[in-house]
Design a protein around this motif. Structure first.
Motif, PDB file in Angstrom:
ATOM      1  N   GLN A  10       0.754  -1.264  -0.012  1.00 38.24           N
ATOM      2  CA  GLN A  10      -0.026   0.121   0.087  1.00 38.24           C
ATOM      3  C   GLN A  10       1.045   1.296   0.018  1.00 38.24           C
ATOM      4  O   GLN A  10       0.448   2.218   0.417  1.00 38.24           O
ATOM      5  N   TYR A  11       1.973   1.304  -0.579  1.00 41.22           N
ATOM      6  CA  TYR A  11       3.167   2.276  -0.556  1.00 41.22           C
ATOM      7  C   TYR A  11       2.139   3.420  -1.237  1.00 41.22           C
ATOM      8  O   TYR A  11       2.368   4.667  -0.633  1.00 41.22           O
ATOM      9  N   TYR A  12       1.595   3.298  -2.256  1.00 40.95           N
ATOM     10  CA  TYR A  12       1.077   4.596  -3.111  1.00 40.95           C
ATOM     11  C   TYR A  12      -0.233   4.814  -2.406  1.00 40.95           C
ATOM     12  O   TYR A  12      -0.713   5.828  -3.003  1.00 40.95           O
ATOM     13  N   ARG A  13      -0.906   4.112  -1.560  1.00 39.50           N
ATOM     14  CA  ARG A  13      -2.043   4.621  -1.115  1.00 39.50           C
ATOM     15  C   ARG A  13      -1.671   5.848   0.091  1.00 39.50           C
ATOM     16  O   ARG A  13      -2.465   6.638   0.120  1.00 39.50           O
TER      17      ARG A  13
END
Lengths: 223, 244
Positions: free
Chosen positions: A85-88
């Motif tokens: 979920q890095y880009y969350r």
């Protein structure tokens, strides 16, 4: 209909779970940003020094040693972000990461006269290079960091002359030309990165004018 | 102006690699945008189909819609999911979010017409054969799709009433009130988009409540044109005809 309520109570839960994670992340990012501000401020010495650049080099070395604390913070950040979920949540640490790349790239230029590589940026920040490897340095954050460098260097070229350092603008020009040639290889969309990249040509032009002024006055004896 | 000399070896090494990565990312985003557009168009067509249903054609329309949903799953949604295998799909969700929302809108409309209930997120997972932790769309998209559903329910009740079937009015009023209540529970915790749609929804609910009021006071002998008045301006506000 109870099922309508369920739909929204589960969304409510989803939102409050998200808020919890965001709060943790925000706390860590606040600390990272404070460090980034502190280090950027220390590096402002480049605009105030005269030809004796020992102080500048010393400041850069000190900045690099302070990266250990930054690495530790990014580790904590990695723990706070759920897997995949890095880009969350990436928007939270986008800004400070760009700043750190900028800071490290100034130091790289001062000490080693070259453009900071991705590998070195990653190593000094304690981040992986690609998403597959783990908590990574976003590619565009790296690029924006370099564009921030270009802007700062163009400012420095002016102040270097005032301080009597006539070779610095020449070195800056060389670096910015290299940077420009690199960016020209990229196919960009009309996004934020592209808008920032558009600023690079003005930075380059500014430094060229400085070097030109020095040249025609015969101030560059051994460029 | 300076001639830019060709990039040296070091620059080529650093930026050549970056070029490839950026291109790969942009290409994937492009493919997803195209898939999302197709998903949006096909979902809108299902919605139009569902609006055309009347008492006689209901079964047939629902069957046809079901087939179309299966097609969407196989032809488009599977492709979207495949593009995102091994990716952080949060990185790309903005490319296909509109399509997902339209799909949810169509599916929830279908489920309401068929079963008289509101679609659950779990239903979507089931239909797409996705495990909840392997979903590739957000809860936000699902909720936004439901918000758009209310516009379709408005359209539906207007045409139903216009054709004289006023008995549906109260049912739809009720579900709209419950959805509105659900959104009130959320308040402004959701994304900005969610908050925006809430305002529209509230207006829709009030229009339908007003129509129910007319029905109650005047009974079913009320002339058609007075009913139409209850939905005054309903076509201008609250219904997003063009989306994405």
């Amino acid at each position: 209909m109870a099922n309508v309520t369920n739909v929204f109570s589960s969304y409510n839960q989803y939102l409050s779970d998200e808020v919890e994670i965001k709060e943790k992340i925000r706390d860590l990012v606040t600390e990272l940003e404070a460090t980034a501000r502190q280090l950027s401020t220390e590096l402002q010495i480049i605009h105030q020094c005269d030809e004796k650049n020992d102080q500048i080099v010393a400041t850069c070395q000190s900045v690099e040693t302070k990266m250990t604390a930054v690495q530790a913070k990014y580790q904590e950040l990695e723990q706070a972000v759920p897997a995949n979920q890095y880009y969350r949540y990436h928007d939270h640490w986008r800004f400070c990461t760009q700043r750190f790349v900028f800071i490290l790239s100034i130091s790289e230029f001062v000490q080693r006269d070259q453009i900071l590589s991705r590998e070195d940026a990653c190593q000094r920040l304690g981040l992986k290079k690609t998403r597959e490897e783990g908590f990574h340095l976003d590619l565009e954050d790296f690029l924006v960091g370099l564009l921030l460098l270009a802007n700062e260097l163009s400012r420095w070229s002016v102040n270097a002359v005032t301080a009597g350092d006539y070779s610095r603008p020449v070195r800056i020009l060389k670096l910015l030309k290299e940077l420009h040639s690199g960016f020209q290889l990229l196919h960009m969309k009309n996004d934020q990165l592209r808008k920032r990249y558009d600023g690079l040509k003005y930075d380059l032009k500014k430094v060229e004018e400085v070097v030109y002024d020095l040249t025609i006055r015969g101030l560059l004896r051994d460029s | 102006m300076t001639e830019i000399s060709p990039p040296n070896e070091r620059i080529l090494a650093v930026f050549g690699e970056i070029q490839k990565e950026l291109d790969t990312k942009h290409d994937r985003a492009e493919r997803l945008v195209k898939l999302s557009r197709d998903l949006t168009i096909q979902s809108k067509r299902i919605i139009f189909l569902l609006h055309r249903a009347n008492k006689e054609s209901r079964e047939q329309v629902l069957d046809e819609a079901e087939k179309k949903f299966t097609f969407l799953k196989d032809a488009i949604l599977t492709k979207i999911r495949d593009e995102l295998v091994g990716q952080d799909w949060y990185q790309f969700k903005h490319t296909y979010s509109p399509g997902i929302q339209e799909f949810v809108e169509a599916l929830s409309f279908y489920v309401y017409l068929k079963e008289g209930r509101l679609l659950h997120l779990g239903d979507v997972h089931e239909r797409l054969s996705v495990e909840p932790d392997k979903e590739f769309f957000t809860h936000h998209d699902f909720i936004l799709g439901l918000a758009d559903l209310t516009g379709e329910l408005m359209r539906f009740v207007i045409s139903t009433v216009a054709s004289g079937h006023v008995e549906k009015l109260r049912d739809i009023c009720l579900i709209l009130q419950q959805i509105n209540q659900g959104f009130m529970l959320i308040g402004n915790q959701g994304t900005r988009e969610v908050t925006r749609k809430m305002t529209t929804l509230r207006e829709s609910v009030m229009k339908v409540e007003r129509a129910c009021y007319f029905l109650h006071i005047r009974g079913s002998e009320m002339p058609q044109h007075l009913f139409a008045g209850a939905f005054e301006n309903a076509d201008d506000e609250g219904i997003d005809l063009e989306e994405s």
